[in-house]
Design an enzyme around this catalytic site. Structure first.
Site, PDB file in Angstrom:
ATOM      1  N   GLU A  37       8.909  14.117  16.525  1.00 28.15           N
ATOM      2  CA  GLU A  37       9.744  15.221  15.609  1.00 28.15           C
ATOM      3  C   GLU A  37       9.044  15.718  14.029  1.00 28.15           C
ATOM      4  O   GLU A  37       7.684  15.454  14.500  1.00 28.15           O
ATOM      5  CB  GLU A  37       9.621  13.105  14.904  1.00 28.15           C
ATOM      6  CG  GLU A  37       9.899  12.789  12.198  1.00 28.15           C
ATOM      7  CD  GLU A  37      10.049  12.085  12.610  1.00 28.15           C
ATOM      8  OE1 GLU A  37       8.807  11.037  12.904  1.00 28.15           O
ATOM      9  OE2 GLU A  37      10.823  11.185  12.465  1.00 28.15           O
TER      10      GLU A  37
ATOM     11  N   GLU B   4       9.097   0.125  10.485  1.00 29.13           N
ATOM     12  CA  GLU B   4      10.716   1.774  10.696  1.00 29.13           C
ATOM     13  C   GLU B   4       9.919   2.771  11.336  1.00 29.13           C
ATOM     14  O   GLU B   4       9.214   3.476  10.182  1.00 29.13           O
ATOM     15  CB  GLU B   4      11.123   1.986   9.613  1.00 29.13           C
ATOM     16  CG  GLU B   4      12.768   2.454   9.706  1.00 29.13           C
ATOM     17  CD  GLU B   4      12.220   3.105   8.855  1.00 29.13           C
ATOM     18  OE1 GLU B   4      12.651   4.237  10.052  1.00 29.13           O
ATOM     19  OE2 GLU B   4      12.529   3.679   7.433  1.00 29.13           O
TER      20      GLU B   4
ATOM     21  N   LYS C  75       1.136  -1.339  -0.015  1.00 29.68           N
ATOM     22  CA  LYS C  75       0.468   0.061  -0.115  1.00 29.68           C
ATOM     23  C   LYS C  75       1.184   1.477  -0.250  1.00 29.68           C
ATOM     24  O   LYS C  75       1.563   1.959   0.970  1.00 29.68           O
ATOM     25  CB  LYS C  75      -0.567   0.493   1.319  1.00 29.68           C
ATOM     26  CG  LYS C  75      -1.548   1.001   1.120  1.00 29.68           C
ATOM     27  CD  LYS C  75      -2.272   1.670   2.167  1.00 29.68           C
ATOM     28  CE  LYS C  75      -2.097   2.665   2.926  1.00 29.68           C
ATOM     29  NZ  LYS C  75      -1.524   4.260   1.848  1.00 29.68           N
TER      30      LYS C  75
ATOM     31  N   CYS D 241      13.249  10.377   8.058  1.00 23.70           N
ATOM     32  CA  CYS D 241      12.597   9.941   9.666  1.00 23.70           C
ATOM     33  C   CYS D 241      14.169   9.529  10.157  1.00 23.70           C
ATOM     34  O   CYS D 241      14.322  10.082  11.383  1.00 23.70           O
ATOM     35  CB  CYS D 241      12.031   8.143   9.453  1.00 23.70           C
ATOM     36  SG  CYS D 241      13.395   7.358   8.784  1.00 23.70           S
TER      37      CYS D 241
ATOM     38  N   GLY E 192      11.108   1.354  16.036  1.00 23.28           N
ATOM     39  CA  GLY E 192      10.858   0.357  15.909  1.00 23.28           C
ATOM     40  C   GLY E 192      11.750  -0.650  15.718  1.00 23.28           C
ATOM     41  O   GLY E 192      13.239  -0.776  16.464  1.00 23.28           O
TER      42      GLY E 192
ATOM     43  N   LEU F   2      -1.791 -12.608  15.106  1.00 24.38           N
ATOM     44  CA  LEU F   2      -0.307 -12.996  15.631  1.00 24.38           C
ATOM     45  C   LEU F   2       0.675 -12.482  14.130  1.00 24.38           C
ATOM     46  O   LEU F   2       1.205 -13.367  13.580  1.00 24.38           O
ATOM     47  CB  LEU F   2       0.147 -14.542  16.220  1.00 24.38           C
ATOM     48  CG  LEU F   2      -0.668 -14.726  17.274  1.00 24.38           C
ATOM     49  CD1 LEU F   2      -0.546 -15.769  17.593  1.00 24.38           C
ATOM     50  CD2 LEU F   2       0.024 -13.621  18.545  1.00 24.38           C
TER      51      LEU F   2
HETATM   52  P1  NAD Z   1       1.912   8.422   8.743  1.00 26.03           P
HETATM   53  O1  NAD Z   1       1.900   6.740   9.935  1.00 26.03           O
HETATM   54  O2  NAD Z   1       0.214   8.815   8.604  1.00 26.03           O
HETATM   55  O3  NAD Z   1       1.590   7.036   7.319  1.00 26.03           O
HETATM   56  C1  NAD Z   1       2.379   5.737   6.883  1.00 26.03           C
HETATM   57  C2  NAD Z   1       2.158   5.430   6.023  1.00 26.03           C
HETATM   58  O4  NAD Z   1       0.786   4.480   6.840  1.00 26.03           O
HETATM   59  C3  NAD Z   1       1.175   5.829   4.732  1.00 26.03           C
HETATM   60  O5  NAD Z   1       0.662   4.843   3.687  1.00 26.03           O
HETATM   61  C4  NAD Z   1      -0.669   5.836   5.666  1.00 26.03           C
HETATM   62  O6  NAD Z   1      -1.883   5.778   4.992  1.00 26.03           O
HETATM   63  C5  NAD Z   1      -0.381   4.767   6.201  1.00 26.03           C
HETATM   64  N1  NAD Z   1      -1.616   4.277   7.437  1.00 26.03           N
HETATM   65  C6  NAD Z   1      -2.496   5.393   7.917  1.00 26.03           C
HETATM   66  N2  NAD Z   1      -3.085   5.255   9.414  1.00 26.03           N
HETATM   67  C7  NAD Z   1      -3.407   3.886   8.545  1.00 26.03           C
HETATM   68  C8  NAD Z   1      -4.356   2.495   9.365  1.00 26.03           C
HETATM   69  N3  NAD Z   1      -5.192   2.808  10.977  1.00 26.03           N
HETATM   70  N4  NAD Z   1      -3.331   1.797   9.012  1.00 26.03           N
HETATM   71  C9  NAD Z   1      -3.268   0.764   8.148  1.00 26.03           C
HETATM   72  N5  NAD Z   1      -2.178   2.034   7.631  1.00 26.03           N
HETATM   73  C10 NAD Z   1      -1.986   3.519   8.155  1.00 26.03           C
HETATM   74  O7  NAD Z   1       2.960   9.047   7.987  1.00 26.03           O
HETATM   75  P2  NAD Z   1       2.677  10.278   7.515  1.00 26.03           P
HETATM   76  O8  NAD Z   1       1.445  10.687   7.287  1.00 26.03           O
HETATM   77  O9  NAD Z   1       3.301   9.674   6.025  1.00 26.03           O
HETATM   78  O10 NAD Z   1       3.556  11.306   8.295  1.00 26.03           O
HETATM   79  C11 NAD Z   1       3.502  11.959   9.460  1.00 26.03           C
HETATM   80  C12 NAD Z   1       4.500  11.409  10.192  1.00 26.03           C
HETATM   81  O11 NAD Z   1       4.987  10.103  10.719  1.00 26.03           O
HETATM   82  C13 NAD Z   1       5.593  12.335   9.528  1.00 26.03           C
HETATM   83  O12 NAD Z   1       5.420  13.715  10.190  1.00 26.03           O
HETATM   84  C14 NAD Z   1       7.004  11.925  10.778  1.00 26.03           C
HETATM   85  O13 NAD Z   1       6.876  11.936  12.141  1.00 26.03           O
HETATM   86  C15 NAD Z   1       6.729  10.488  10.997  1.00 26.03           C
HETATM   87  N6  NAD Z   1       7.000   9.868   9.183  1.00 26.03           N
HETATM   88  C16 NAD Z   1       7.645   9.057   9.601  1.00 26.03           C
HETATM   89  C17 NAD Z   1       8.551   8.383   8.546  1.00 26.03           C
HETATM   90  C18 NAD Z   1      10.040   7.307   8.511  1.00 26.03           C
HETATM   91  O14 NAD Z   1      10.500   7.334   7.553  1.00 26.03           O
HETATM   92  N7  NAD Z   1      10.080   6.480   9.520  1.00 26.03           N
HETATM   93  C19 NAD Z   1       8.146   8.841   7.063  1.00 26.03           C
HETATM   94  C20 NAD Z   1       6.928   9.908   6.676  1.00 26.03           C
HETATM   95  C21 NAD Z   1       6.373  10.146   7.826  1.00 26.03           C
END
Ligand code: NAD
Ligand code: MN
Length: 497
Positions: free
Chosen positions: A381, A246, A171, A280, A454, A240
């Protein structure tokens, strides 16, 4: 969407926006949970047919190599597409949006070739008994991607899993759907059986959630926010599922007194400004010794004033926009909190105005001095080009501050004393520690988090193991029942019934 080797459309469409211009890049279909069901079913059918997992590893590796070459041949197109998609400046987009992910394809092809699929494991003391450890695929695995590096995540969430014979449903983030779709099409053209790689486009709480809840998904590999990661893990408990997470980071960047300042100043900017800070593993807490603090900040600010913030398609641009209006408001909110909590804005602190910035989502790179480690800007963050400069007196104090965070993804040290650098590296609680560098994510090294950043590792020599399960197989060639273990413990010896 790409399900079971076919393009799938729906009635529900949405626009994908260019963050620099607010123009529509592309219009995309939005999946429903029914599409998730179809994709998982396609993955399961492909897995059960055995076609892909029984393809000789050398052929699988060769297919990966061809795909890598096909992506590379379209480098220019993908570079521009990447810049339009995430606002990543053109030079960076070429290197990080294409060159780096293509390297992953070749790396995973190498891992397939080197992988020990079945390992003989003699069982101690029993000459006529031996064992084998088989590394078997899990079935259907799912990848959930963020938007910041679409090509990388398309690779990381699919290739190591497919490499060992699994099927994958990925996804993509709704803001950056195109690369993964094109990758799936290339894989099909190069001969990947239908259903092995499926790409779903849609909202996290709807289709991401459906994947996490699906009983036929064996593993979720998730990159994104810590909040959603925590939810994914909780929801995965029901069946499970295995989870690889990450998540966020708040990388401590420690400059030592003996650092080469030219290198450390530029490196520290690279650490927190790369891709407008939307990584990140960024270095967002800059720990400076009191003795060189003022000089370092002066040089940092002077250097940053030479950076060009603007149109990411201009090859001269250093820093592009942030991803969305929502992300901009979030970053500006953090900046206001820094001011309110008493940190000093040494540079930036707002959005650029005027010609070139009328459209798009812009934040000026921002340096906070007089920051402490317990301020909101130092704990959470921000995911924007914002750094907290924190002064320290002793190296022990710097290490203590560095580790005083719930995160543990990355950390860095700038020093000309390699011994001291390595000593400190051993004490930092982070999955990656870079001495005199930053963002040094390397195919040959595992990448992943400590603490609430993570767990699970991507890249590195053992990346495929995350997507396999070990099967212990034994074979006993003893013909004499009395020599068998169960022959010794059954109540009536053989022949005396
Ligand atoms: P997010 O965690 O909201 O989204 C990441 C992914 O998870 C997207 O594909 C999203 O559609 C999906 N998602 C959202 N809700 C979900 C659910 N209930 N079940 C399953 N999947 C779900 O991150 P974002 O909107 O891209 O950014 C928000 C914050 O996340 C950023 O400001 C940052 O702090 C962090 N972030 C971290 C990384 C990283 O590389 N570790 C990358 C992007 C964002
Ligand atoms: Mn989100």
């Amino acid at each position: 969407m790409f399900i079971g080797g076919e393009w799938v459309d729906t009635d529900d469409h949405y626009d994908v926006i260019n963050p620099a211009t607010e123009e529509v890049n592309v219009t995309c279909a939005k999946a429903t949970p029914a599409h998730v069901d179809a994709a998982v079913a396609a993955g399961k059918a492909a897995f059960e047919s055995g076609e892909w997992r029984n393809t000789p590893p050398a052929e699988r590796a060769a297919l990966f190599d061809r795909v890598g070459q096909r992506v590379m041949a379209r480098a220019e197109e993908f570079t521009v597409e990447g810049t339009k998609g995430t606002g990543m400046p053109l030079r960076l987009s070429g290197a990080l949006g294409v060159g780096f992910p293509v390297g992953h394809v070749f790396h995973y092809a190498e891992l397939i070739r080197k992988h020990e699929w079945v390992r003989p494991a003699p069982i101690g003391g029993a000459a006529l008994q031996t064992g084998y450890i088989a590394k078997e695929p899990l079935g259907v695995t799912a990848g959930i991607c963020p938007w910041n590096f679409p090509a990388n995540f398309a690779m990381w969430k699919t290739l190591p899993s497919m490499a060992v014979g699994n099927s994958v449903v990925i996804k993509v983030d709704e803001k950056t759907p195109t690369f993964a779709l094109e990758l799936a099409a290339i894989f099909k053209e190069e001969g990947l059986p239908d259903g092995v790689l499926n790409v779903i486009v849609g909202d996290g709480p709807v289709v991401g959630e459906a994947l996490v809840q699906h009983p036929d998904v064996a593993l979720i590999s998730f990159t994104g926010s810590t909040a959603v990661g925590r939810h994914v893990m909780e929801a995965s408990a029901k069946h499970l599922k295995r989870v690889l997470l990450e998540l966020g980071g708040k990388g401590p960047n420690i400059v030592l007194e003996d650092a080469d300042l030219d290198i450390a100043v530029d490196g520290s900017i690279w650490a927190f400004c790369m891709h407008a800070g939307q990584a990140c593993e960024s270095g967002t807490r800059l720990l400076l010794p009191a003795s060189i603090h003022d000089e370092f900040v002066e040089r940092l600010v002077a250097r940053m004033k030479t950076l060009k913030v603007g149109n990411p398609l201009d090859p001269a641009t250093d820093i592009g926009p942030v991803m969305s209006a929502q992300q901009r408001e979030r970053i500006l909110g953090y900046i206001e909190s820094g001011k309110a909590q008493g940190a000093t804005v040494a540079l930036g602190g707002d959005s650029p105005q005027g010609p070139g910035y009328e459209k798009g989502f812009w934040v000026n790179p921002t340096v906070f001095t007089n920051a402490s480690n317990d301020m909101k800007i130092s704990c959470e963050e921000i995911f924007g080009p914002v750094v907290s400069v924190i002064k320290y007196d002793t190296v022990d104090e710097a290490i203590q501050i560095a580790n005083d965070t719930e995160y543990g993804l990355s950390a860095g040290i700038w020093t000309t004393d390699a011994t001291k650098g390595l000593e400190i590296a051993q004490q930092l609680k982070a999955g990656s520690v870079w001495i005199n560098d930053w963002h040094n994510i390397n195919n040959d090294l595992p990448f992943g988090g400590y603490k609430q950043s993570g767990f699970g590792r991507e890249l590195g020599p053992d990346a495929l193991d995350e997507f396999t399960q070990d099967k212990a197989i034994t074979i006993d060639l003893t013909n004499d029942l009395n020599k068998k273990f169960y022959g010794l413990v059954l109540s009536t010896p053989l022949g005396q019934e």
